[in-house]
Design an enzyme around this catalytic site. Structure first.
Site, PDB file in Angstrom:
ATOM      1  N   SER A 112      -0.951   9.950   1.235  1.00  0.00           N
ATOM      2  CA  SER A 112       0.017  10.236   0.187  1.00  0.00           C
ATOM      3  C   SER A 112       0.491  11.693   0.271  1.00  0.00           C
ATOM      4  O   SER A 112       1.096  12.091   1.260  1.00  0.00           O
ATOM      5  CB  SER A 112      -0.593   9.888  -1.177  1.00  0.00           C
ATOM      6  OG  SER A 112       0.354   9.940  -2.211  1.00  0.00           O
ATOM      7  N   ASP A 163       5.790  -0.238  -1.619  1.00  0.00           N
ATOM      8  CA  ASP A 163       5.293   1.032  -2.150  1.00  0.00           C
ATOM      9  C   ASP A 163       6.434   1.807  -2.809  1.00  0.00           C
ATOM     10  O   ASP A 163       7.296   2.351  -2.120  1.00  0.00           O
ATOM     11  CB  ASP A 163       4.684   1.859  -1.014  1.00  0.00           C
ATOM     12  CG  ASP A 163       4.027   3.146  -1.502  1.00  0.00           C
ATOM     13  OD1 ASP A 163       4.143   3.462  -2.695  1.00  0.00           O
ATOM     14  OD2 ASP A 163       3.389   3.821  -0.665  1.00  0.00           O
ATOM     15  N   HIS A 194       0.962   1.282  -2.497  1.00  0.00           N
ATOM     16  CA  HIS A 194       0.472   2.609  -2.148  1.00  0.00           C
ATOM     17  C   HIS A 194      -1.040   2.569  -1.967  1.00  0.00           C
ATOM     18  O   HIS A 194      -1.789   2.296  -2.919  1.00  0.00           O
ATOM     19  CB  HIS A 194       0.835   3.569  -3.294  1.00  0.00           C
ATOM     20  CG  HIS A 194       0.920   5.003  -2.894  1.00  0.00           C
ATOM     21  ND1 HIS A 194       1.926   5.501  -2.086  1.00  0.00           N
ATOM     22  CD2 HIS A 194       0.129   6.065  -3.206  1.00  0.00           C
ATOM     23  CE1 HIS A 194       1.759   6.793  -1.920  1.00  0.00           C
ATOM     24  NE2 HIS A 194       0.680   7.157  -2.578  1.00  0.00           N
TER      25      HIS A 194
END
Length: 215
Positions: A112, A163, A194
């Protein structure tokens, strides 16, 4: 595991483990709200015996550790991204000297926000970082120009098709920019959102073994 607190030599708290001779060093870069400890359990699954260099993001957002500032969800402060990528490149240069890494291969593994700073650093400072495994990453530089030669840079992208935090159009742009500057890019897309799946880890381990340690 050797944990190195903040010192005058470098202000970022981090974990360093030299690993076995002949192995790469994994530069572990946590996501928003994480710490230098978050991705440690992932390392032996990706490259058994590898060295570990795991710093803590230097930016605080409402008490959450991050690697760079953002204006709101999904909108990055691009100038800060650029500055922080330079800082991460500097940290890696410092670590090579401080820990005697020499020309030992380093592969960044980011999730991320950590994936995004790894990608930004590879795009802007390929001399310091030219191997990236990015879980749930996206294009981090908006309109900032990229003029580096990425020949020899290798990137593996693992993303979820659904996502909302790393949308597919941004991943497509990331892929196009990397490839247009000469980088070798491999992509894998899972049907979820995610996160990091077991299949992602398996594929990333194969990629590191095949591409992450060969220069």
């Amino acid at each position: 595991m050797t944990e190195t607190p903040a010192t005058p030599a470098h202000p970022w708290p981090h974990v360093f483990e030299p690993g076995d001779p002949g192995t790469p060093v994994l530069l572990l870069l946590h996501g928003t709200g994480g710490s230098e400890h978050d991705l440690l359990p992932l390392a032996p699954r990706l490259s058994p015996g590898a060295g570990i260099l795991s710093p803590r993001g230097p930016v605080s957002e409402n008490g959450m550790n991050r690697w760079f500032r953002r204006l709101r969800e999904g909108v990055f402060d691009t100038a800060d991204v650029v500055a922080r990528a330079g800082e991460l490149a500097g940290f890696l240069g410092w670590a090579r000297e401080a820990y005697g890494l020499g020309d030992r291969p380093v592969a960044a593994v980011g999730f991320s926000n950590g994936a995004n700073i790894a990608l930004a650093t590879a795009l802007l400072h390929p001399g310091e970082l030219d191997r990236v495994v990015a879980f749930s990453g996206m294009y981090p530089l908006d309109a900032h120009p990229v003029d580096t030669d990425l020949a020899g840079t290798r990137v593996a992208l693992f993303n979820g098709a659904e996502d909302p935090m790393a949308p597919q159009d941004s991943v497509e742009r990331l892929t196009a920019v990397l490839q247009s500057h000469g980088a070798d890019v491999e992509r894998a897309t899972h049907p979820g959102g995610h996160g990091i799946t077991a299949d992602d880890v398996t594929a990333a381990a194969l990629w590191i073994g095949r591409a992450g340690v060969v220069r």
